[in-house]
Design a protein around this motif. Structure first.
Motif, PDB file in Angstrom:
ATOM      1  N   PRO A  34     -35.072  18.422 -17.113  1.00 13.42           N
ATOM      2  CA  PRO A  34     -35.657  17.793 -15.934  1.00 13.42           C
ATOM      3  C   PRO A  34     -34.579  17.436 -14.919  1.00 13.42           C
ATOM      4  O   PRO A  34     -33.446  17.124 -15.259  1.00 13.42           O
ATOM      5  N   VAL A  36     -33.042  14.905 -12.001  1.00  7.38           N
ATOM      6  CA  VAL A  36     -32.987  13.442 -11.932  1.00  7.38           C
ATOM      7  C   VAL A  36     -34.200  12.899 -11.182  1.00  7.38           C
ATOM      8  O   VAL A  36     -34.662  11.798 -11.477  1.00  7.38           O
ATOM      9  N   ASP A  38     -37.237  14.250 -11.335  1.00  4.71           N
ATOM     10  CA  ASP A  38     -38.344  14.303 -12.300  1.00  4.71           C
ATOM     11  C   ASP A  38     -38.293  13.082 -13.214  1.00  4.71           C
ATOM     12  O   ASP A  38     -39.317  12.454 -13.489  1.00  4.71           O
ATOM     13  N   THR A  39     -37.093  12.763 -13.677  1.00  8.58           N
ATOM     14  CA  THR A  39     -36.907  11.603 -14.547  1.00  8.58           C
ATOM     15  C   THR A  39     -37.285  10.325 -13.810  1.00  8.58           C
ATOM     16  O   THR A  39     -37.958   9.445 -14.365  1.00  8.58           O
ATOM     17  N   TYR A  40     -36.885  10.235 -12.544  1.00 10.47           N
ATOM     18  CA  TYR A  40     -37.230   9.063 -11.729  1.00 10.47           C
ATOM     19  C   TYR A  40     -38.744   8.959 -11.553  1.00 10.47           C
ATOM     20  O   TYR A  40     -39.315   7.873 -11.688  1.00 10.47           O
ATOM     21  N   ALA A  43     -40.296   7.634 -14.658  1.00 13.28           N
ATOM     22  CA  ALA A  43     -40.007   6.201 -14.792  1.00 13.28           C
ATOM     23  C   ALA A  43     -40.841   5.391 -13.809  1.00 13.28           C
ATOM     24  O   ALA A  43     -41.314   4.293 -14.125  1.00 13.28           O
TER      25      ALA A  43
END
Length: 61
Positions: A34, A36, A38-40, A43
């Protein structure tokens, strides 16, 4: 008890905090999976769900 620790906001159930937004320089632009961002976004969705649940527990908060 601090000023933030009130009956409407007990210290053992703090209001959820949003995740930090990634800095544009955190993305390398290489199409990572992913990314960053996508990760954000994941979250951020967890934060929104946690905030809705927290608000249900703290209608005056």
């Amino acid at each position: 008890m601090s000023t933030a620790d009130t009956p409407a906001n007990p210290p053992d159930d703090p209001r959820p905090q949003p995740p930090p937004e990634p800095d544009p320089s955190d993305c390398c632009g290489e199409g990572c999976v992913p990314c960053v961002y996508d990760t954000y976004e994941a979250a951020l969705e967890r934060y929104k769900a946690a905030l809705v649940a927290w608000q249900a527990r703290h209608p005056d908060g």
